[in-house]
Design a protein around this motif. Structure first.
Motif, mmCIF file in Angstrom:
data_model
loop_
_atom_site.group_PDB
_atom_site.id
_atom_site.type_symbol
_atom_site.label_atom_id
_atom_site.label_comp_id
_atom_site.label_asym_id
_atom_site.label_seq_id
_atom_site.Cartn_x
_atom_site.Cartn_y
_atom_site.Cartn_z
ATOM 1 N N TYR A 233 0.741 -1.273 -0.071
ATOM 2 C CA TYR A 233 -0.032 -0.005 -0.014
ATOM 3 C C TYR A 233 0.739 1.340 -0.207
ATOM 4 C CZ TYR A 233 -3.327 3.806 1.294
ATOM 5 O OH TYR A 233 -4.035 4.748 0.954
ATOM 6 N N ASN A 234 1.926 1.260 0.700
ATOM 7 C CA ASN A 234 2.686 2.611 0.862
ATOM 8 C C ASN A 234 3.576 2.713 -0.316
ATOM 9 O OD1 ASN A 234 3.388 3.948 3.710
ATOM 10 N ND2 ASN A 234 2.404 2.114 3.951
ATOM 11 N N ALA A 235 4.013 1.600 -0.971
ATOM 12 C CA ALA A 235 4.593 1.684 -2.314
ATOM 13 C C ALA A 235 3.511 2.334 -3.374
ATOM 14 C CB ALA A 235 4.931 0.332 -3.017
ATOM 15 N N TYR A 236 2.251 1.912 -3.288
ATOM 16 C CA TYR A 236 1.372 2.511 -4.366
ATOM 17 C C TYR A 236 0.945 3.945 -3.766
ATOM 18 C CZ TYR A 236 -3.670 3.464 -5.181
ATOM 19 O OH TYR A 236 -5.100 3.930 -5.699
ATOM 20 N N MET A 237 0.824 4.336 -2.473
ATOM 21 C CA MET A 237 0.611 5.640 -2.075
ATOM 22 C C MET A 237 1.633 6.484 -2.310
ATOM 23 S SD MET A 237 0.413 7.128 1.806
ATOM 24 C CE MET A 237 2.206 6.728 2.055
ATOM 25 N N PHE A 238 3.143 6.328 -2.333
ATOM 26 C CA PHE A 238 4.159 6.998 -2.722
ATOM 27 C C PHE A 238 4.275 7.131 -4.086
ATOM 28 C CE2 PHE A 238 5.684 6.287 1.680
ATOM 29 C CZ PHE A 238 5.782 7.651 2.253
ATOM 30 N N LYS A 239 3.977 6.173 -4.718
ATOM 31 C CA LYS A 239 4.213 6.202 -6.397
ATOM 32 C C LYS A 239 3.145 7.486 -6.807
ATOM 33 C CE LYS A 239 3.731 3.664 -10.638
ATOM 34 N NZ LYS A 239 3.046 4.739 -11.408
ATOM 35 N N ARG A 240 2.067 7.562 -6.313
ATOM 36 C CA ARG A 240 1.065 8.481 -6.639
ATOM 37 C C ARG A 240 1.318 9.976 -6.201
ATOM 38 N NH1 ARG A 240 -3.968 6.018 -8.979
ATOM 39 N NH2 ARG A 240 -4.718 8.045 -8.964
ATOM 40 N N LEU A 241 1.608 9.834 -4.780
ATOM 41 C CA LEU A 241 2.006 10.975 -4.195
ATOM 42 C C LEU A 241 3.355 11.599 -4.981
ATOM 43 C CD1 LEU A 241 1.086 12.757 -1.726
ATOM 44 C CD2 LEU A 241 2.705 11.634 -0.416
ATOM 45 N N TYR A 242 4.014 10.888 -5.326
ATOM 46 C CA TYR A 242 5.422 11.624 -5.958
ATOM 47 C C TYR A 242 5.443 11.406 -7.346
ATOM 48 C CZ TYR A 242 7.908 12.106 -1.506
ATOM 49 O OH TYR A 242 8.189 12.824 -0.214
ATOM 50 N N SER A 243 4.375 10.793 -7.925
ATOM 51 C CA SER A 243 4.289 10.745 -9.647
ATOM 52 C C SER A 243 5.700 9.916 -9.950
ATOM 53 C CB SER A 243 4.297 12.198 -10.246
ATOM 54 O OG SER A 243 3.181 12.735 -10.004
ATOM 55 N N LEU A 244 5.813 8.775 -9.203
ATOM 56 C CA LEU A 244 7.032 8.101 -9.695
ATOM 57 C C LEU A 244 6.670 6.934 -10.696
ATOM 58 C CD1 LEU A 244 8.481 7.533 -5.985
ATOM 59 C CD2 LEU A 244 9.421 8.759 -7.909
ATOM 60 N N SER A 245 7.757 6.460 -11.459
ATOM 61 C CA SER A 245 7.670 5.283 -12.643
ATOM 62 C C SER A 245 7.699 3.967 -11.483
ATOM 63 C CB SER A 245 8.853 5.443 -13.399
ATOM 64 O OG SER A 245 10.095 5.084 -12.733
ATOM 65 N N VAL A 246 7.185 2.929 -12.279
ATOM 66 C CA VAL A 246 7.395 1.586 -11.573
ATOM 67 C C VAL A 246 8.549 1.314 -11.183
ATOM 68 C CG1 VAL A 246 6.601 -0.924 -11.940
ATOM 69 C CG2 VAL A 246 5.228 0.902 -12.946
ATOM 70 N N LYS A 247 9.719 1.473 -11.837
ATOM 71 C CA LYS A 247 11.053 1.346 -11.793
ATOM 72 C C LYS A 247 11.485 2.111 -10.399
ATOM 73 C CE LYS A 247 15.726 1.234 -13.497
ATOM 74 N NZ LYS A 247 16.544 1.746 -14.560
ATOM 75 N N GLY A 248 11.059 3.282 -10.625
ATOM 76 C CA GLY A 248 11.615 4.459 -9.364
ATOM 77 C C GLY A 248 10.950 3.769 -8.061
ATOM 78 N N ILE A 249 9.679 3.623 -8.043
ATOM 79 C CA ILE A 249 9.127 3.128 -6.775
ATOM 80 C C ILE A 249 9.620 1.747 -6.354
ATOM 81 C CG2 ILE A 249 6.931 1.901 -7.627
ATOM 82 C CD1 ILE A 249 7.144 4.123 -4.395
ATOM 83 N N LEU A 250 9.889 0.765 -7.209
ATOM 84 C CA LEU A 250 10.324 -0.539 -6.779
ATOM 85 C C LEU A 250 11.778 -0.306 -6.004
ATOM 86 C CD1 LEU A 250 9.713 -2.713 -9.860
ATOM 87 C CD2 LEU A 250 8.573 -2.843 -7.556
ATOM 88 N N LEU A 251 12.746 0.456 -6.832
ATOM 89 C CA LEU A 251 14.067 0.947 -6.365
ATOM 90 C C LEU A 251 13.841 1.343 -4.636
ATOM 91 C CD1 LEU A 251 15.995 2.236 -9.306
ATOM 92 C CD2 LEU A 251 15.948 -0.183 -8.097
ATOM 93 N N ARG A 252 12.811 2.334 -4.628
ATOM 94 C CA ARG A 252 12.736 2.919 -3.245
ATOM 95 C C ARG A 252 12.172 2.007 -2.194
ATOM 96 N NH1 ARG A 252 14.452 8.218 -3.353
ATOM 97 N NH2 ARG A 252 14.773 8.892 -5.506
ATOM 98 N N SER A 253 11.417 1.096 -2.728
ATOM 99 C CA SER A 253 10.747 0.032 -2.062
ATOM 100 C C SER A 253 11.846 -0.622 -1.306
ATOM 101 C CB SER A 253 9.622 -0.840 -2.747
ATOM 102 O OG SER A 253 8.437 0.256 -2.837
#
Length: 273
Positions: free
Chosen positions: A214-234
């Motif tokens: 859920y947090n990955a989904y939330m931060f992806k939308r909050l920060y407008s990140l790409s799938v790759k970007g949110i996976l690395l930060r996760s």
């Protein structure tokens, strides 16, 4: 305005909340939005107002709950930007989550005490330390929940530090919404697991992945990140989580040793046997 024969209070000329003058046709204060009260409390009025607030699909709680699924960036980003009327504020949402979580604990203690005992068993044997931590966590649940949020906020702030978008306090607000939302979902799921007699330990195992996804989904939308970007930060977040878990475990053990060294040694001997 209510008809004269239905008014059960003496007419109120000014708003009791802000002092704004009422016009005869006003139903709400034009300054602060407070309702103009023209009838005293009766069972019918209490039921009507409760129905309006609880079952109205447009009320702020249900809208907040729904949009934290569909568009969390609107709820959280809006609150951080100054939006106050459309959604429930973070602290009120957290208060509701404490109530829902407390109800789950009550149900477990009252109707499913055997499952509580099973949760403190490791390899088929009772684990005294696990049982002590579990009982303390349930007894002081609101304190534990609130104390968890600064830790999560620090982890989130560290994970997204290079983006320089939110400071620590703003991450605290983000986690108030996220943790409260997930706590309510987990409590509802927990009660369903109990009622349906499903494997409750499985529910415990699913809780952490639920939080991370859920947090990955939330931060992806909050920060407008790409799938790759949110996976690395996760992945980076998970690394921080493991470090924090080890540190917290050491702190808990240190507190137990400092406060009750004899009891700690007895627990060690019990677990060794």
């Amino acid at each position: 305005m209510l008809p004269v024969n239905q008014i059960t209070f003496e007419p109120i000329d000014t708003c009791l909340n802000c002092g704004m003058q009422f016009d005869n046709e006003d139903h709400f204060c034009r300054a602060c939005g407070a309702k103009k009260i023209e009838e005293r409390f009766t069972p019918r009025r209490v039921l009507n107002e409760a129905g309006e607030r609880i079952f109205n699909l447009d009320n702020r709680f249900l809208r907040t709950f729904k949009d934290l699924f569909l568009k969390p960036e609107a709820v959280i980003g809006g609150f951080l930007a100054g939006l106050r009327k459309r959604y429930l504020n973070a602290f009120s949402y957290f208060t509701i989550s404490i109530t829902v979580s407390g109800f789950q604990v009550f149900v477990m203690k009252r109707f499913y005490p055997d499952i509580m005992k099973e949760m403190s068993y490791l390899d088929g044997q009772n684990n005294a330390l696990a049982e002590m931590i579990q009982n303390s966590t349930m007894e002081y649940q609101p304190v534990v929940m609130f104390a968890t949020i600064p830790v999560l906020a620090f982890m989130g702030w560290l994970t997204f530090l290079t983006l320089k978008k939110h400071n620590f306090t703003e991450h605290f607000i983000i986690q108030l919404y996220s943790y409260s939302h997930l706590s309510m979902i987990a409590s509802i799921m927990g009660i369903l697991f109990l009622v349906t007699e499903a494997n409750y330990l499985l529910f415990g195992v699913l809780s952490i992945p639920l939080y991370i996804v859920y947090n990955a989904y939330m931060f992806k939308r909050l920060y407008s990140l790409s799938v790759k970007g949110i996976l690395l930060r996760s992945l980076f977040f998970l690394l921080i989580l493991m470090v924090v878990y080890v540190l917290v475990s050491f702190v808990i053990v240190a507190i137990v040793i400092a406060t009750d060294p004899q009891g700690f040694m007895e627990m060690v001997k019990q677990n060794a046997n």
